[in-house]
Design a protein around this motif. Structure first.
Motif, short mmCIF file in Angstrom:
data_model
loop_
_atom_site.label_atom_id
_atom_site.label_comp_id
_atom_site.label_asym_id
_atom_site.label_seq_id
_atom_site.Cartn_x
_atom_site.Cartn_y
_atom_site.Cartn_z
N ASP A 73 -2.00 3.96 103.32
CA ASP A 73 -3.39 3.88 102.86
C ASP A 73 -4.39 3.70 103.99
N ASP B 230 -13.48 -5.57 93.16
CA ASP B 230 -13.12 -4.48 94.07
C ASP B 230 -11.68 -4.56 94.56
N SER B 231 -10.96 -5.62 94.22
CA SER B 231 -9.54 -5.69 94.56
C SER B 231 -8.65 -5.20 93.42
N GLN C 57 -9.50 0.04 94.04
CA GLN C 57 -8.93 0.41 95.34
C GLN C 57 -8.63 1.91 95.38
N ASP D 4 -11.76 3.73 96.01
CA ASP D 4 -12.20 3.58 97.38
C ASP D 4 -11.40 4.49 98.31
#
Length: 191
Positions: free
Chosen positions: A85, A172-173, A178, A181
């Motif tokens: 990632d 956002d976790s 993710q 993102d």
């Protein structure tokens, strides 16, 4: 082990600072051509210029750059493990944690990146996740909506503001966030 994000853009210039690249040699770069030109103009090493000069970064090229950085770090007693990632972890061959002397660790990492990967990984990741260089806010918000993270009232302007501040009104976790993102268009990453 210390987890770090790949940043690799040091301010030093190599002897190649005056290198220029014409449009024909960047034929594969498409909407990313200016980013490749900027990287080449920054004064990258001959090794890195060889990778970037055609306007694309292949998986084999990024893997080779990572291998070279790994060998470079080993010369200073460090290990590096790359994540699919995009992040990485630095370890030590001598048993001591690299975080005990982050100044030295960062200096060694930056020196190795200067030789092999100031821009290779970044351009590989960005062109892979958004090959047409679409508006980040637009593709990310569309992904977040589709994933059920935000509703229709959540705007691209709000995302941009939250992105700029680093504080989001959603979790956002969350793995779905993710995913948006890292791969907002769903082009390469397994969900």
């Amino acid at each position: 082990m210390v987890s770090l994000l790949l940043a690799g853009c040091s301010a030093d210039k190599s002897s190649n600072a005056a290198r220029s690249t014409d449009d024909a040699s960047l034929e594969h770069a498409g909407p990313w051509a200016e980013d490749f030109r900027d990287a080449l103009a920054h004064g990258v090493s001959d090794y890195e210029a060889g990778i970037l000069s055609d306007g694309q970064v292949t998986t084999a090229e990024v893997e080779d750059a990572h291998d070279r950085i790994s060998r470079c770090l080993e010369d200073f007693g460090y290990t590096i493990t790359y994540s699919a990632d995009g992040g990485f972890e630095i370890g030590s061959l001598r048993g001591a944690s690299p975080s005990n002397d982050m100044t030295r660790t960062n200096a060694v990492l930056e020196a190795c990146e200067k030789r092999y990967d100031e821009y290779v990984t970044m351009l590989f990741q960005e062109t892979r996740r958004n090959p047409e260089k679409q508006d980040e806010a637009k593709i990310t918000v569309a992904c977040l909506r589709k994933a059920g993270i935000v509703g229709k009232a959540y705007t691209e302007r709000k995302w941009q503001s939250e992105y700029d501040s680093g504080v989001f009104s959603f979790n956002d976790s969350d793995p779905r966030a993710q995913q948006c993102d890292l791969d907002p268009l769903g082009l390469w990453r397994d969900r």
